[in-house]
Design a protein around this motif. Structure first.
Motif, short mmCIF file in Angstrom:
data_model
loop_
_atom_site.label_atom_id
_atom_site.label_comp_id
_atom_site.label_asym_id
_atom_site.label_seq_id
_atom_site.Cartn_x
_atom_site.Cartn_y
_atom_site.Cartn_z
N GLU A 1 38.41 123.12 101.80
CA GLU A 1 38.08 121.72 101.56
C GLU A 1 36.57 121.09 102.28
O GLU A 1 36.43 120.61 101.52
N LEU A 2 36.18 122.26 103.17
CA LEU A 2 34.61 121.65 103.46
C LEU A 2 34.31 122.21 102.14
O LEU A 2 33.05 121.61 101.81
N ALA B 1 39.59 112.02 100.66
CA ALA B 1 40.22 113.71 100.89
C ALA B 1 40.24 114.53 98.74
O ALA B 1 40.97 114.13 98.10
N ARG B 2 38.80 115.09 98.71
CA ARG B 2 38.21 115.82 97.50
C ARG B 2 39.71 116.30 96.84
O ARG B 2 39.62 116.61 96.06
N GLN B 3 39.78 117.25 98.27
CA GLN B 3 40.85 118.64 98.01
C GLN B 3 42.31 118.12 96.63
O GLN B 3 42.95 118.84 96.11
N LYS C 1 37.57 129.09 86.99
CA LYS C 1 38.67 128.84 88.12
C LYS C 1 37.09 128.75 89.33
O LYS C 1 36.56 129.60 89.53
N ASP C 2 37.74 127.72 90.13
CA ASP C 2 36.85 128.10 91.02
C ASP C 2 37.77 127.34 92.68
O ASP C 2 37.50 126.29 92.90
N LEU C 3 38.43 127.55 93.42
CA LEU C 3 39.54 127.45 94.10
C LEU C 3 38.64 126.32 95.46
O LEU C 3 37.90 127.33 95.95
N GLY C 4 39.59 125.16 95.62
CA GLY C 4 38.71 124.68 96.29
C GLY C 4 37.80 123.17 96.50
O GLY C 4 37.14 122.46 96.57
N ALA C 5 36.37 123.98 95.37
CA ALA C 5 36.38 122.91 94.50
C ALA C 5 36.53 121.84 93.52
O ALA C 5 36.54 122.35 92.34
N LEU C 6 36.44 120.56 93.79
CA LEU C 6 36.53 119.65 92.65
C LEU C 6 35.52 120.15 91.35
O LEU C 6 34.22 120.09 91.33
#
Length: 327
Positions: A71-72, A184-186, A120-125
């Motif tokens: 999330e961060l 909440a961008r995630q 693929k970039d987990l967690g990043a918008l």
């Protein structure tokens, strides 16, 4: 012959000297019944193929920490899109939206994968940042944004750059109303950030570190359309789509009256042979030509086949954002 007797060396009263530098363990032989210490139970569980409860608790704690880190990372990645670029002086955020999970219209054949196209970039918008001049609203991108919102969960945001003094209200709300969960961008799959800025050509930035900006509405439209549907595998058909897109932007939108008339005749001829410009399937060629045809003049002045095709495009329901700027 009798032997002499020797006293036993160990007995119940003998207490050996134990070292004090090591930790002590409980004597498992003194336990009664089926009761056991936590250490023995853990060893017994491991011997039977079970997972130690302590390990389960540790894994749950690790998953929670990773979730918070993702999330961060998503929040920081979104800020880096604007802070690390020349657009750091953004001064107004006016709208954001969250689409439903329902698939888009069956107009588009084939489903694309964001991880395959964008990495693929987990967690990043995955945030797409577009700089556009308010004097020339990119109608094609507004249509593509509407379709993207039907396919993905899109965080849509509009900013105003300090180089622009006055922006019409309809441009500030062109991507829809603000969503309550925009912080909440995630929760979102794709970010669509539109910046009204005094630029000579439309610019798009996706990965600030790995790619240079893409310039021109036609090129940005191609990039966005690939997020919806892959280009035709047939080289001749893909070339036909690209040809119509270039014709729309360079002759219909920027050409002379003579050039626009020639393009309308070509459109009328092509639409007399097939329902869409690229054959039997709706494509980016139809989106680009639709927007540029209506920008070049009233629909009533177009040939019959073109008027029929314009109505077919409107029946799909994707062009309502563009029509707001043409009324």
């Amino acid at each position: 012959m009798s032997m002499y007797q020797v006293k036993p060396l160990c007995g119940s009263l003998l207490k050996p000297d134990l070292p004090t530098c090591m930790y002590t363990l409980p004597n498992i032989h003194t336990q009664q019944g089926n009761s056991c210490t936590s250490e023995v139970c853990s060893e017994h569980a491991l011997q039977n193929g079970e997972v130690d409860p302590a390990v389960k608790a540790l894994e749950a704690r690790q998953d929670e920490i990773l979730r918070k880190l993702y999330e961060l990372k998503a929040a920081v990645d979104g800020l880096a899109k604007t802070v690390t670029t020349p657009d750091a002086d953004l001064d107004l955020t006016v709208s954001s939206s969250l689409s439903s999970d329902s698939p888009s219209s069956t107009t588009f054949k084939g489903v694309t994968n964001l991880d395959t196209l964008l990495g693929k970039d987990l967690g990043a918008l995955r945030d797409i940042v577009i700089n556009a001049n308010p004097a020339q609203p990119p109608l094609t991108l507004l249509v593509l944004h509407s379709v993207l919102c039907q396919r993905y969960r899109v965080l849509s945001t509009v900013h105003v750059h300090s180089s622009v003094s006055n922006v019409p209200p309809q441009l500030l709300s062109c991507l829809g109303p603000r969503h309550a969960d925009s912080y909440a961008r995630q929760m979102f799959q794709l970010g669509f950030t539109l910046i009204w800025k005094d630029v000579p050509k439309l610019q798009m930035k996706f990965s600030v570190q790995n790619m240079c900006p893409i310039e021109g509405e036609a090129n940005v439209a191609r990039f966005l359309f690939k997020l919806l549907s892959p280009y035709p595998s047939d080289a001749a058909l893909a070339t036909l789509v690209d040809s119509w897109v270039d014709t729309a932007f360079f002759q219909l939108a920027e050409g002379s009256a003579k050039e626009r008339a020639a393009v309308l005749r070509a459109l009328n001829s092509a639409l007399g042979r097939s329902p869409w410009l690229a054959g039997q399937e709706f494509s980016l060629a139809d989106i680009a030509c639709y927007c540029c045809v209506l920008q070049s003049g009233p629909a009533s002045s177009t040939p019959n086949n073109v008027q029929r095709w314009l109505k077919s495009c409107e029946n799909l329901g994707h062009f309502s954002p563009a029509k707001l700027f043409l009324q």
